[in-house]
Design an enzyme around this catalytic site. Sequence first.
Site, PDB file in Angstrom:
ATOM      1  N   GLY A 311       0.841  -1.194   0.000  1.00 16.95           N
ATOM      2  CA  GLY A 311       0.000   0.000   0.000  1.00 16.95           C
ATOM      3  C   GLY A 311       0.864   1.226   0.000  1.00 16.95           C
ATOM      4  N   LYS A 315       5.225  -2.329   2.295  1.00 16.93           N
ATOM      5  CA  LYS A 315       4.861  -3.679   1.862  1.00 16.93           C
ATOM      6  C   LYS A 315       4.683  -4.570   3.081  1.00 16.93           C
ATOM      7  CE  LYS A 315       6.680  -3.305  -2.659  1.00 16.93           C
ATOM      8  NZ  LYS A 315       7.735  -3.415  -3.611  1.00 16.93           N
ATOM      9  N   VAL A 316       3.761  -5.516   2.941  1.00 16.92           N
ATOM     10  CA  VAL A 316       3.551  -6.462   4.036  1.00 16.92           C
ATOM     11  C   VAL A 316       4.026  -7.829   3.552  1.00 16.92           C
ATOM     12  CG1 VAL A 316       1.899  -7.471   5.639  1.00 16.92           C
ATOM     13  CG2 VAL A 316       1.585  -5.126   4.855  1.00 16.92           C
ATOM     14  N   ASP A 435     -10.171   3.746   8.806  1.00 21.48           N
ATOM     15  CA  ASP A 435     -10.078   3.112   7.484  1.00 21.48           C
ATOM     16  C   ASP A 435     -10.617   1.678   7.521  1.00 21.48           C
ATOM     17  OD1 ASP A 435      -9.562   3.037   4.803  1.00 21.48           O
ATOM     18  OD2 ASP A 435      -7.425   2.618   4.994  1.00 21.48           O
TER      19      ASP A 435
HETATM   20  N1  LIG Z   1      -1.069  -9.676   9.790  1.00 23.38           N
HETATM   21  C1  LIG Z   1      -1.352  -9.914   8.519  1.00 23.38           C
HETATM   22  N2  LIG Z   1      -1.594 -11.166   8.109  1.00 23.38           N
HETATM   23  C2  LIG Z   1      -1.886 -11.433   6.814  1.00 23.38           C
HETATM   24  N3  LIG Z   1      -1.967 -10.484   5.853  1.00 23.38           N
HETATM   25  C3  LIG Z   1      -1.739  -9.205   6.201  1.00 23.38           C
HETATM   26  C4  LIG Z   1      -1.418  -8.847   7.547  1.00 23.38           C
HETATM   27  N4  LIG Z   1      -1.247  -7.512   7.596  1.00 23.38           N
HETATM   28  C5  LIG Z   1      -1.461  -7.064   6.348  1.00 23.38           C
HETATM   29  N5  LIG Z   1      -1.751  -8.064   5.500  1.00 23.38           N
HETATM   30  C6  LIG Z   1      -2.063  -7.949   4.060  1.00 23.38           C
HETATM   31  O1  LIG Z   1      -1.382  -6.822   3.542  1.00 23.38           O
HETATM   32  C7  LIG Z   1      -2.314  -5.870   3.010  1.00 23.38           C
HETATM   33  C8  LIG Z   1      -1.806  -4.466   3.282  1.00 23.38           C
HETATM   34  O2  LIG Z   1      -1.690  -4.287   4.701  1.00 23.38           O
HETATM   35  P1  LIG Z   1      -1.959  -2.869   5.361  1.00 23.38           P
HETATM   36  O3  LIG Z   1      -3.335  -2.448   4.998  1.00 23.38           O
HETATM   37  O4  LIG Z   1      -1.603  -2.930   6.791  1.00 23.38           O
HETATM   38  O5  LIG Z   1      -0.884  -1.999   4.587  1.00 23.38           O
HETATM   39  P2  LIG Z   1      -0.987  -0.506   4.052  1.00 23.38           P
HETATM   40  O6  LIG Z   1       0.322  -0.184   3.498  1.00 23.38           O
HETATM   41  O7  LIG Z   1      -1.490   0.354   5.127  1.00 23.38           O
HETATM   42  O8  LIG Z   1      -2.078  -0.651   2.914  1.00 23.38           O
HETATM   43  P3  LIG Z   1      -3.073   0.476   2.378  1.00 23.38           P
HETATM   44  O9  LIG Z   1      -2.246   1.626   1.915  1.00 23.38           O
HETATM   45  O10 LIG Z   1      -3.791  -0.239   1.247  1.00 23.38           O
HETATM   46  O11 LIG Z   1      -3.989   0.818   3.503  1.00 23.38           O
HETATM   47  C9  LIG Z   1      -3.638  -6.209   3.673  1.00 23.38           C
HETATM   48  O12 LIG Z   1      -4.761  -5.851   2.876  1.00 23.38           O
HETATM   49  C10 LIG Z   1      -3.550  -7.708   3.853  1.00 23.38           C
HETATM   50  O13 LIG Z   1      -3.943  -8.365   2.666  1.00 23.38           O
END
Ligand SMILES: Nc1ncnc2c1ncn2[C@@H]1O[C@H](COP(=O)(O)OP(=O)(O)OP(=O)(O)O)[C@@H](O)[C@H]1O
Length: 732
Positions: A311, A315-316, A435
Site C-alpha cells: 500500500g 509492503k507487508v 479506514d
Molecule cells: N497480519 C497480517 N496477516 C496477513 N496479511 C496481512 C497482515 N497484515 C497485512 N496483511 C495484508 O497486507 C495488506 C496491506 O496491509 P496494510 O493495509 O496494513 O498496509 P498498508 O500499506 O497500510 O495498505 P493500504 O495503503 O492499502 O492501507 C492487507 O490488505 C492484507 O492483505
Amino acid sequence: MSQNIQIGTRKRSRANMNNSTTTGPADNVSANKAFLDSFEDTRTNNLLDEMFARQNSFLSDNLRNSLDLNQAENSHLPRQHQHQLFLDNENAIDLDDEPRTTNTTINNINNNNSSRVDEDADDDIIFIKEQPIQFSSPLILPSSSSNNNNAANTYITTPKKFKKQRTISLPQLPLSKLSYQSSYFSVPDQKNAIVPRVTQTENELLHLTGSCAKTLEGNKAVNLTIAHSTSPFYNPPLQLEPPPQPLPPQSTFKKQIGSSLRKFKSNSSSESASSSKSNFKTDKDGHYVYQENDVFGSGGRFIVKDLLGQGTFGKVLKCIDNKYEPNYDNGRNYVAVKVIRAVDRYREAAKTELRILQTILNNDPQGQFQCLLLRECFDYKNHICLVTDLYGKSIYDFMCSNGIARFPGSHIQAIARQLIRSVCFLHDLGIIHTDLKPENILICDETHIAQNLPPKTIQSLSKRRREASKGKHKILNNPEVKIIDFGSAIFHYEYHPPVISTRHYRAPEIVLGLGWSFPCDIWSIACVLVELVIGESLYPIHENLEHMAMMQRINGTPFPTDIIDKMFYKSKHKLGNSPSDLNSTVIKHFDKKSLTLQWPEKNKRGETVTTEKSMKRVLQSCDRLDIYISKILKLDYGDSMSINWNLPAEKNWSLINSKMLWKKQIHSSSAAATDRLDKETFLFWYWFIDLLRKMFEFDPTKRITAKDALDHEWFNLGILDDGIANYNNTQG
Ligand SMILES: Nc1ncnc2c1ncn2[C@@H]1O[C@H](COP(=O)(O)OP(=O)(O)OP(=O)(O)O)[C@@H](O)[C@H]1O
C-alpha cells in the site's frame, strides 16, 4: 397473579424490556422472546435440545446433499428443505386460542394472527396458564405517563389463557454473542496511568480541529531499536542454544517492543537463512523491493516467503521468524512484517501506528478484541518494520474468490459483533481507526466448505470471478476476523486530517467537511455489513456529488438542513481543516436558501448536465436501503421478503404472512413454493436493517455509538442458515 402457573423459574429478563415506552410490535417481540428466555426447566430444555437436533440434522443433510458433486443442478435443495422447516414454524407467534381452519381467510389473518396450529401435530408447543402482562403504555396507565419506570413495573393479569409461543430463538454463532465490558485503560503518553474509557460527548463526536503538534509530540516518545544485518549474503553463525520452548505468552511480547532484539538463535530451520540471501533493496520511492528468500532483521532473523500486500505505507511480507523452530505451534514461526517505506513522512506516520498498536497490546495482550497484535518492531536500513501475527485472506479477497460473494446471515451477524465490539474497545481507548473496509478485515481461519454452483449461475459470473471461484460457493467454517491496518488510526485528541477513509466507506461528515470523530468508524462498518449482504460495494463511486446523491437515495431522506447549515457556517468562518476541494465539489452543489442538494446537476439554462450513466447508477442501481436489501434477500427467501423500515416489525410481518397465505390459497402450491420465509428469519433481517439505519444516521452526533450498537435487538436474534449448519458440522 397468584393463579399463574409458570413452567420453571424466572432466569433472566431482557434489559430493555422495562424501558419500552410503547406497546408496539417491536415491544411484543422483545417481550415474547424475553418471556421465552425466562424459563429454565429440564422439560423445556429437552424440548429445545430436541428441536435444535432436528434442525441441525435437516441442515447437515442439506449441506451433505449440496456437496454431492452430482447435485450441481440441485443446489437449491437446501433451501427447499429449509422451506419445509420454516413452514412448520409459520404460526409460531400465534397467541390466540381460536382453532385454525383450513380455509383461513385473509381477513382473519390480518386480524392479528387468529389462526392456530394443530395442537396434536405440534409437540413443540409449551402450554402455560395465565401469565402477567407487562403494560408500559401511558395509554393504558395514564397516571404513570410521567414516569415510565413505574409504568414498566406495573403488572396486570388478564382473564385470558395464553399459550406460550412455540418458537424458540433460532441459533446464533458463539461469535455473535461475544460480550463487552468497558473498563479502565492505559494510554502511552500518560505513563503507567490508568484512565477511564473515553466518554463520547457531542464535542467528541464532531471534531473540528486536531492538533498536529500533539501527534508529533507523541511520536517523539517512540524509540526504535536499530536492527543491524551482516548483509550482503548473510550466513548465520551456528547457535547451540535451542529455540524457546514453550511459546511465551503474548503478554510478554509487549515487553520486547523497544528492547533490543535477541540474536538469531536457530540453525534448525529447514528454510534456514544459510540458503537465503540478504539482498534487501530499497527502490527510489523508498519501497522495499520484494524478493523471495531475502533475509533481514537483526542477525538475519526473518526470511521473506511471500508478498501479502502493498500500500501507500509500504509492503507487508509473510516471513519465517527464525526465533522459532519450523512449524512451531502450528505455524507460529510465520509472521507478517509490515516494512514501511524509507521516507520521512511515512516513517513519521508509522510511529503513530506503532503507538496505536502498542496501546492496543497494552490493553489487550491476549488479543480478545479482534485487533492486530504487535509482536515486535525495529528499524532496519531506514525501514520501520512492524512484526505482527499472521492471519488469512482479507474479507475482500475471500469475496473476490467466491462464486457467491454474499455471506450467510449468521456469519454477517458474527462479523458485525466482532467489528462493533472491536471498535467499541478502540473508541474506549480514544482510538479512531478511520479506514475500516473489507481489505482491512482479515479472516483468521480460511478453511471452508465449497458447494458446486449450478452451471447457469456459473455462466452468469464474470470471467475473473468464475476463474477465482472455480464455480464454487464457499462458506467459511468459522467467521472469526481481525482488524488490521492502523496506519491511518489516530488518538481522538491528536491531529485530524481533513479527509480520511477509503471513498466507499467515507462518512457524510467527512465529505461535507464538518469535522469527524468516532462515528465515522460506525458508518464504515455499516457500509461493510451491507457489502457482506449484497456481495458488492454499497457506494461504488469516485466523486463527491454522486456520493452525496447516493447517500440521500440509500437513506431515503435528504441531508438534515441543520448539518448543511453547519457546513456553510464552518466554511464561511474558515473553522477547522477543510478538504481543499470542499467548495468546488461539495458546497457549490447545495442551495444556500433551502439547504438542499441540487441533484441532478443543472446548468444555468436549467438543462440537466448529470450524465445518463451517473443518473442510472444513483436511480437504478441503488435504492432505499430496506428496499435494496430486500431485493437481494428475495434471492434466498422468495418474492414475499419485503422489509419496510417505516412499518413496525409485527405489522410488516403480518402483511408478508398474509401475502404468502393468499398466494398459497389463490395460486397453485408451486407459486407459493418460491417463498421460504418464516417469522423469525424475517425478524432477523428486519432488525439487522434497523441497526443499519441507526448506523447510517447522517448526523454523527445522533449516530448510534459502538457501545449502544452492541445492545441492539438484532444481536438477540438468530437464524438457521448454511453458516450455522457448517459451523455445527465442523464442531463435530
Ligand atoms: N497480519 C497480517 N496477516 C496477513 N496479511 C496481512 C497482515 N497484515 C497485512 N496483511 C495484508 O497486507 C495488506 C496491506 O496491509 P496494510 O493495509 O496494513 O498496509 P498498508 O500499506 O497500510 O495498505 P493500504 O495503503 O492499502 O492501507 C492487507 O490488505 C492484507 O492483505
